[in-house]
Design a protein around this motif. Structure first.
Motif, PDB file in Angstrom:
ATOM      1  N   ALA A   1     -37.127  19.406   7.789  1.00 54.64           N
ATOM      2  CA  ALA A   1     -38.418  19.585   7.128  1.00 54.64           C
ATOM      3  C   ALA A   1     -39.511  19.180   8.102  1.00 54.64           C
ATOM      4  CB  ALA A   1     -38.491  18.735   5.862  1.00 54.64           C
ATOM      5  N   THR A   2     -40.726  19.586   7.802  1.00 58.24           N
ATOM      6  CA  THR A   2     -41.887  19.199   8.600  1.00 58.24           C
ATOM      7  C   THR A   2     -42.788  18.321   7.747  1.00 58.24           C
ATOM      8  OG1 THR A   2     -41.766  21.297   9.795  1.00 58.24           O
ATOM      9  CG2 THR A   2     -43.847  20.085   9.928  1.00 58.24           C
ATOM     10  N   VAL A   3     -43.165  17.175   8.290  1.00 61.90           N
ATOM     11  CA  VAL A   3     -44.028  16.236   7.573  1.00 61.90           C
ATOM     12  C   VAL A   3     -45.445  16.794   7.571  1.00 61.90           C
ATOM     13  CG1 VAL A   3     -44.935  13.877   7.531  1.00 61.90           C
ATOM     14  CG2 VAL A   3     -42.565  14.300   8.222  1.00 61.90           C
TER      15      VAL A   3
ATOM     16  N   ILE B   1     -40.303  21.978   3.168  1.00 62.56           N
ATOM     17  CA  ILE B   1     -38.962  22.466   3.470  1.00 62.56           C
ATOM     18  C   ILE B   1     -38.773  23.780   2.718  1.00 62.56           C
ATOM     19  CG2 ILE B   1     -37.917  21.079   1.645  1.00 62.56           C
ATOM     20  CD1 ILE B   1     -35.426  20.844   3.473  1.00 62.56           C
ATOM     21  N   ARG B   2     -38.300  24.794   3.424  1.00 68.31           N
ATOM     22  CA  ARG B   2     -38.098  26.132   2.846  1.00 68.31           C
ATOM     23  C   ARG B   2     -39.344  26.639   2.119  1.00 68.31           C
ATOM     24  NH1 ARG B   2     -32.074  25.367   0.250  1.00 68.31           N
ATOM     25  NH2 ARG B   2     -31.056  24.676   2.149  1.00 68.31           N
ATOM     26  N   GLY B   3     -40.500  26.351   2.705  1.00 66.29           N
ATOM     27  CA  GLY B   3     -41.757  26.856   2.160  1.00 66.29           C
ATOM     28  C   GLY B   3     -42.298  26.095   0.959  1.00 66.29           C
ATOM     29  N   GLN B   4     -41.644  25.014   0.559  1.00 67.83           N
ATOM     30  CA  GLN B   4     -42.119  24.233  -0.583  1.00 67.83           C
ATOM     31  C   GLN B   4     -42.491  22.827  -0.131  1.00 67.83           C
ATOM     32  OE1 GLN B   4     -38.875  24.478  -3.428  1.00 67.83           O
ATOM     33  NE2 GLN B   4     -39.995  26.040  -4.555  1.00 67.83           N
TER      34      GLN B   4
ATOM     35  N   ILE C   1     -32.021  12.875  -1.890  1.00 69.86           N
ATOM     36  CA  ILE C   1     -33.073  13.222  -2.840  1.00 69.86           C
ATOM     37  C   ILE C   1     -33.026  12.184  -3.944  1.00 69.86           C
ATOM     38  CG2 ILE C   1     -33.882  14.933  -4.517  1.00 69.86           C
ATOM     39  CD1 ILE C   1     -32.722  17.049  -2.588  1.00 69.86           C
ATOM     40  N   ARG C   2     -34.162  11.592  -4.225  1.00 68.06           N
ATOM     41  CA  ARG C   2     -34.270  10.589  -5.282  1.00 68.06           C
ATOM     42  C   ARG C   2     -35.327  11.081  -6.266  1.00 68.06           C
ATOM     43  NH1 ARG C   2     -35.803   5.831  -2.526  1.00 68.06           N
ATOM     44  NH2 ARG C   2     -33.756   5.914  -1.576  1.00 68.06           N
ATOM     45  N   GLY C   3     -34.864  11.538  -7.414  1.00 67.24           N
ATOM     46  CA  GLY C   3     -35.794  12.114  -8.389  1.00 67.24           C
ATOM     47  C   GLY C   3     -36.342  13.419  -7.847  1.00 67.24           C
ATOM     48  N   VAL C   4     -37.671  13.458  -7.642  1.00 71.40           N
ATOM     49  CA  VAL C   4     -38.305  14.655  -7.085  1.00 71.40           C
ATOM     50  C   VAL C   4     -38.867  14.364  -5.693  1.00 71.40           C
ATOM     51  CG1 VAL C   4     -38.842  15.697  -9.310  1.00 71.40           C
ATOM     52  CG2 VAL C   4     -40.473  14.120  -8.267  1.00 71.40           C
ATOM     53  N   LYS C   5     -38.260  13.399  -5.022  1.00 77.37           N
ATOM     54  CA  LYS C   5     -38.739  12.982  -3.713  1.00 77.37           C
ATOM     55  C   LYS C   5     -37.645  13.156  -2.673  1.00 77.37           C
ATOM     56  CE  LYS C   5     -41.477   9.508  -3.664  1.00 77.37           C
ATOM     57  NZ  LYS C   5     -42.114   8.189  -3.683  1.00 77.37           N
ATOM     58  N   LEU C   6     -38.021  13.780  -1.538  1.00 78.13           N
ATOM     59  CA  LEU C   6     -37.097  13.902  -0.420  1.00 78.13           C
ATOM     60  C   LEU C   6     -36.993  12.562   0.291  1.00 78.13           C
ATOM     61  CD1 LEU C   6     -38.304  17.203   1.332  1.00 78.13           C
ATOM     62  CD2 LEU C   6     -36.363  16.936  -0.213  1.00 78.13           C
TER      63      LEU C   6
END
Length: 155
Positions: free
Chosen positions: A91-93, A108-111, A135-140
């Protein structure tokens, strides 16, 4: 057939079967079969002790011997969900990741996702490439990529 045990074993069978149908864990079904064996035993006016021994013996034998075999036939392969498939990807920060200050984003993957560093004391600057470690919940949950890994990724 006037014995109360006959009815008790029927009730035990019904309750255990209902529990198994609700959970599908392949545990109570063996005790339900044991209850049927005890029910049949109770029809012959045997003592309660014998009925309990039959119930426990049949239940334990089935649980120990048959459950593993049945479990293998009923197991299905675990299919990764879309989210699980992100683990190991790059992913890109897009916004500086700083766990103590509670912010960070990555694409990541456009999202775009909220992101946190794998190591709490690590700060990852915007524009950095990272690898998703969880992945923890909705956080990478991400980790910095070592320089040698980045060179391999670009080649």
């Amino acid at each position: 057939m006037d014995s109360i045990e006959v009815y008790v074993w029927l009730i035990v069978f019904i309750v255990l079967t209902a529990i198994e149908m609700a959970t599908f864990q392949l545990v109570t079904i063996w005790f339900a079969v044991g209850a049927v064996a005890a029910f049949i035993t109770s029809l012959f006016s045997t003592s309660l002790e014998i009925q309990l021994i039959v119930f426990l013996a049949v239940s334990m034998l089935l649980l120990i011997l048959v459950r593993p075999i049945a479990g293998r036939f009923l197991q299905t392969k675990t299919v990764k969900t879309n989210v699980d498939s992100l683990i190991g990807d790059y992913a890109t920060v897009t916004a500086r990741i700083h766990n103590q200050e509670g912010f960070g984003k990555a694409v990541i993957r456009g999202q775009e996702w909220t992101a946190a560093a794998e190591k709490d004391d690590e700060i990852i600057e915007a524009g950095s490439r990272v690898v998703v470690t969880g992945i923890r919940g909705v956080k990478l949950i991400v980790a910095k990529i070592e320089p040698s890994r980045t060179a391999q990724e670009n080649s």
